[in-house]
Structure formats: structure tokens, C-alpha cells
Design an enzyme around this catalytic site. Structure first.
Site, PDB file in Angstrom:
ATOM      1  N   ASP A   1       0.853  -1.192   0.000  1.00  0.00           N
ATOM      2  CA  ASP A   1       0.000   0.000   0.000  1.00  0.00           C
ATOM      3  C   ASP A   1       0.892   1.246   0.000  1.00  0.00           C
ATOM      4  OD1 ASP A   1      -2.520   1.452   0.327  1.00  0.00           O
ATOM      5  OD2 ASP A   1      -1.777   1.915   2.321  1.00  0.00           O
TER       6      ASP A   1
ATOM      7  N   THR B   1      -3.232   5.289  -4.077  1.00  0.00           N
ATOM      8  CA  THR B   1      -2.150   6.009  -3.384  1.00  0.00           C
ATOM      9  C   THR B   1      -0.804   5.810  -4.082  1.00  0.00           C
ATOM     10  OG1 THR B   1      -1.918   4.120  -1.888  1.00  0.00           O
ATOM     11  CG2 THR B   1      -3.263   5.948  -1.140  1.00  0.00           C
TER      12      THR B   1
ATOM     13  N   ASP C   1      -9.235  -0.112   2.269  1.00  0.00           N
ATOM     14  CA  ASP C   1      -9.162   0.563   0.963  1.00  0.00           C
ATOM     15  C   ASP C   1     -10.397   0.242   0.124  1.00  0.00           C
ATOM     16  OD1 ASP C   1      -6.770   1.564   1.724  1.00  0.00           O
ATOM     17  OD2 ASP C   1      -5.543   0.469   0.279  1.00  0.00           O
TER      18      ASP C   1
END
Length: 528
Positions: free
Chosen positions: A62, A95, A385
Site C-alpha cells: 500500500d 495512493t 481501501d
């Protein structure tokens, strides 16, 4: 004439080309760091913090988690880290993409600066390109309409496909969509509780329609309560000791100590009587409940739950419809929580309390299972997410093609429009298009595919009007990704492009970096 020094001795300053180069190098390095995690075949990073016995380990791909965990000193790199964090809080996903796109835009800008193109000209060109990209993306989006659940499942599969849950994406996509649809459009993710339990495999994770609390009732208290009337409190229930720190109590004999203890006990009994006067059958306290009040609650057949941590008690108050109280003098003004049933349940080897039939019908708990703590933490991040993306999509139900299709669509539109722009701005507009095309290129490279072959074929398909064509990573070929069900939320993609362009513009405007002198501290001469 001697040079005049304006800044303090220990202050530092970088100007012009040096400052610009420093900004470019720092931001591009951040992009290169997370680039290998992009796409379904992206790799993970191990993040180690602390040392020796207190070493913390995270295994993640991530982007926001990676950038949040590493300490960066370069100011431009910090801009990209903050941008990634904003993307995470706004829409939950993209991201890594937003960081990589910003780094690619800066790489293209660096080439133009070396060709003597002024940064303000590059910024102007990037702004025009952004408007073209946003327009092309908006024209290509499709409304979900009556296909809402179907589209949510496809978006969840796409989001989870690049994460640790990818191997069980069908199971977790169903789980995430069921949890979000229970919210009935409110978007309140606080009503979804995630509980991590070691043991089992990830596909044993499930959605529980009740609210789970990792606490148990006190000794000899009821284990099951129907039609619960719940008083939620944050009050000390441990006053069977003198609590003034550093206090001294002098007594003439042992009898006086007994009198003190008796006074404390009567004070606590008075407090418990006030609580019982509320006619509640469940009492939940954020703080500890000591043995004597616990015994009094057991005698009154009231379930007492102690040490419900602050986040837990806040969420309990939300889902049970009650309010947290600290004083008990006026029972008529207290707002109680209610639920149909409170009972003990077993998860693995642990016992928990389940609250069923809560007033806030959307409340639910997701129980995650996994072999190690690192797997559970990464699974929680991945699921969070997905939940954020689904909540974002419910608010504005528009979808765009995934798997690199949207990036090539925007890139192609920008390159076509760049030919109509005169002057050096056209170079910046074309550079924006090239930077967007780098995202599918990196996705192919991470999967070990021939990126040059696939991206050029993909660009040709889009030039011929086939805007649903993207990269099928599993088969390593060009395919209609909308037909394959690889779609993304329009809001996530729009936020990604806009944030990257704005962060790049901010970095490009810099021509001077001034580091202030550190504050002088007087030496500490006190004896150890």
C-alpha cells in the site's frame, strides 16, 4: 564590496538550478521507491521499525502505508508523501498511482527545463493537459444505475486484485459489498468494525451482522441478556482505595483503617445504587470495574462490562443509540442504548460478546482470520481501501475502464489536442500525455510483460476509437477490460490525476529552498 550575509550562520539556502534539481531528485526517488508495488503483479515491501526486542515489521504494498512509515528529509518528497496520504483519506485507493504519476510528471518537466523551457510555461501546459484529461475521463464514464451491486462487486475485485487479498478477491469482494450496502448510503464507516483474530486461513473471514465486543461480563453475572437496556458510562469504579497521589493517612490503630475502608465501600455502594436506579440490565464502562461493584452488579442480576476501550465505547454508543454518561444523579435525562440480544460467541479460541438487533441497522462486524499478525494487518488495510472506494462510488455512481485503459484514453486525447496548441506549451502538454502512458507501462513491467509491445498496441486501439481496451495481465495481451469486469470508480481516477498535477505544479514553482537555523539550546549542566 564584501558579500552581505543575511541568514544566520547555521541556516542553509539552495537557489535556482540547485534548488530545482534537489526537488526533482527527492520526488522522483519517492516515485521509484513505490513504483514496483503498482498493479496486480506488484511486489511488497518489508518495513522495519525499532530495534532488538521491540522491532516492528510491516509487509505491505500500500503506497500510503509505505510512504507514511519511511522518514523523508527532502521537502519535495514530503509533498508527495502528504499527497498520497490525502488520496488515502479522500478515496481510499490509488495512493501508489498518484505518487508514481507525480514522479513521472516531474521527470518529464526536468527534461523540458534542461531544454530551456521556463517552469511557468510547463505549469501552464500541464494545466491545459489536466483539463483535457478530465474532460476525456468524464466523457468515458458510465452510470451504474440499476447495476449498482454488480458494479460494486467489479470495483471491489479490481481494488483487491492488487493486494494480499487478491487470491480470495471473490470472497472479500462479496463481504465488502454486503458491508457497504448495509450502510444504506450513509457512508459511515464507523458502523463497520474490523476484528482481527489469529488462526485459520483468510478465506475463513466472514461478515457478522451483529456488533462484536472483545470483552466479557464480570463473575457470576448473566451471560445472555434479551431486550437489553444499556447504560454506557465513562466513570471510575475503583474507589476502594485512596486515590490522592502522594497522600499520607495517619491512624491511631487498625480499627481506624477498617473505618476508612468501610467509608470507601459505602461511597461505592451509593454510586452503584444510583446506577441501578436507572433500571438498566446492562452496564458498560470505559474504565475498570473493581471486585466490590462487580459483586453488587451480580447481586442485582445486571451484566457489567468493564474496560471497553475508548474507540470501542464510542462505536458502541453510535450503534446502540445511547450516549456516554459520567454522572448518575438524573436517570430521566440519560439516553440508553438498546438491542434485542447480547450473548457470548466463540471465534477461534477467543470468547466475545455479540450485540444483535441494534437500532443502527447498518452496524456490522468483519472478522478477519490469518496465519500471522502481519497478514492480518495487511488484510485489514486492503479491506479498508476497498470499503473506502465502495463508499465513494455509492455517493457518485460512475465507473471508468481499469487496467490502464483510462490512462491511455487520457494520454491519447492529450496528444491529439497538443497538436492544436502553438508555442512551447505544446511540449508540456505532450509531456503530460507521455507521463500518463507510463502507468500502464510500469504495470506491464511489474508483471514481466513486454511493455513496449503492449502499450503501443493499446495506444493504436484507442486511436481507432476502442476506448474499453486495456491490458489483461493474466493472459499478457490486449483485451476489452469492461467485458472482463475490470472497472474502477470515476472519482478515484479523477482524484488521482488532479492531485498528481497539483502537487507537481507546487514543486515546479520552487526556485529557492531555505533551511532555517536550528534553535540554540543551553547545555544541560544539571547532575545526573
Amino acid at each position: 564590496m564584501l558579500p552581505v550575509q543575511i541568514l544566520k550562520d547555521s541556516a542553509q539556502e539552495e537557489r535556482g538550478e540547485s534548488a530545482r534539481l534537489s526537488s526533482f531528485v527527492g520526488a522522483i526517488a519517492i516515485g521509484d521507491l513505490v513504483k514496483s508495488t503498482l498493479g496486480p503483479k506488484g511486489m511488497d515491501k518489508i518495513l522495519i521499525s525499532g530495534n532488538a526486542d521491540h522491532q516492528g515489521i510491516k509487509v505491505t504494498n500500500d503506497g500510503a502505508t509505505i510512504l507514511k512509515s519511511i522518514g523523508v528529509d527532502n521537502p519535495a518528497a514530503k509533498v508527495l508523501v502528504e499527497m498520497s496520504m490525502t488520496q488515502d483519506s479522500e478515496v481510499g485507493d490509488g495512493t501508489t498511482s498518484v505518487t508514481v504519476l507525480a514522479a513521472e510528471l516531474l521527470k518529464e518537466a526536468e527534461k523540458l527545463v534542461n531544454q530551456r523551457v521556463h517552469p511557468q510555461t510547463i505549469i501552464s501546459g500541464y494545466r491545459k493537459a489536466l483539463i483535457i484529461a478530465q474532460g476525456a475521463l468524464k466523457n468515458s464514464c458510465a452510470e451504474s444505475g440499476s447495476k449498482m451491486r454488480e458494479d460494486l462487486l467489479k470495483i471491489a475485485r479490481t481494488t483487491l486484485g492488487s493486494k494480499i487479498l487478491g487470491q480470495h478477491k471473490e470472497h472479500f469482494a462479496q463481504l465488502a459489498v454486503d458491508a457497504v450496502l448495509r450502510l444504506k448510503g450513509s457512508g459511515n464507516l464507523d458502523a463497520i468494525q474490523v476484528i482481527k483474530k489469529l488462526g485459520g486461513s483468510m478465506n475463513e473471514s466472514y461478515l457478522d451482522e451483529g456488533f462484536l465486543l472483545e470483552k466479557l461480563p464480570g463473575m457470576y453475572q448473566p451471560r445472555r441478556v434479551e431486550k437489553a437496556k444499556i447504560l454506557i458510562a465513562n466513570t471510575p469504579m475503583d474507589t476502594d482505595k485512596v486515590k490522592v497521589f502522594g497522600s499520607r493517612v495517619r491512624v491511631d490503630g487498625v480499627a481506624k483503617v477498617a473505618e476508612l475502608e468501610s467509608a470507601e465501600k459505602s461511597k461505592m455502594k451509593e454510586k452503584v445504587d444510583k446506577i441501578l436506579a436507572h433500571k438498566c440490565n446492562v452496564f458498560i464502562n470505559r474504565q475498570l470495574i473493581y471486585n466490590y461493584p462487580e459483586q453488587l452488579f451480580a447481586d442485582a442480576n445486571v451484566m457489567g462490562i468493564e474496560h471497553a476501550d475508548f474507540e470501542g465505547i464510542e462505536r458502541l454508543a453510535l450503534v446502540l443509540g445511547g450516549e456516554i454518561v459520567s454522572t448518575f444523579d438524573s436517570p430521566e435525562t440519560a439516553k440508553f442504548g438498546h438491542c434485542d440480544l447480547i450473548e457470548e460467541v466463540m471465534i477461534g479460541e477467543d470468547r466475545l460478546l455479540r450485540f444483535s438487533g441494534v437500532p443502527v441497522g447498518e452496524a456490522c462486524s468483519v472478522v478477519l482470520r490469518g496465519a500471522t499478525q502481519q497478514i492480518l494487518e495487511e488484510a485489514e488495510r486492503s479491506l479498508h481501501d476497498a470499503l473506502c472506494v465502495l463508499v465513494t462510488h455509492v455517493k457518485e455512481a460512475k465507473t471508468v475502464a481499469g487496467a490502464g485503459a483510462s490512462e491511455i484514453l487520457m494520454s491519447t486525447a492529450i496528444v491529439v489536442e497538443a497538436q492544436k496548441i502553438a508555442g512551447k506549451e505544446a511540449l508540456a502538454v505532450e509531456a503530460f500525455g507521455r507521463a500518463l502512458a507510463q502507468l500502464p507501462t510500469i504495470i506491464c513491467d511489474n508483471a514481466g510483460l513486454d511493455s513496449a509491445e503492449l502499450v503501443t498496441r493499446l495506444r493504436a486501439e484507442h486511436a481507432n476509437g476502442h476506448h474499453n481496451m486495456g491490458i489483461d495481465i493474466e493472459k499478457g495481451e490486449i483485451a476489452d477490460v469492461v467485458a472482463l469486469g475490470v472497472i474502477e470508480s470515476y472519482n478515484v481516477k479523477l482524484c488521482m490525476v488532479s492531485s498528481a498535477a497539483e502537487a507537481t505544479e507546487q514543486i515546479l514553482r520552487v526556485d529557492d529552498i531555505i533551511k532555517c537555523a536550528p534553535r540554540q539550546r543551553a547545555p544541560d549542566n544539571r547532575p545526573c
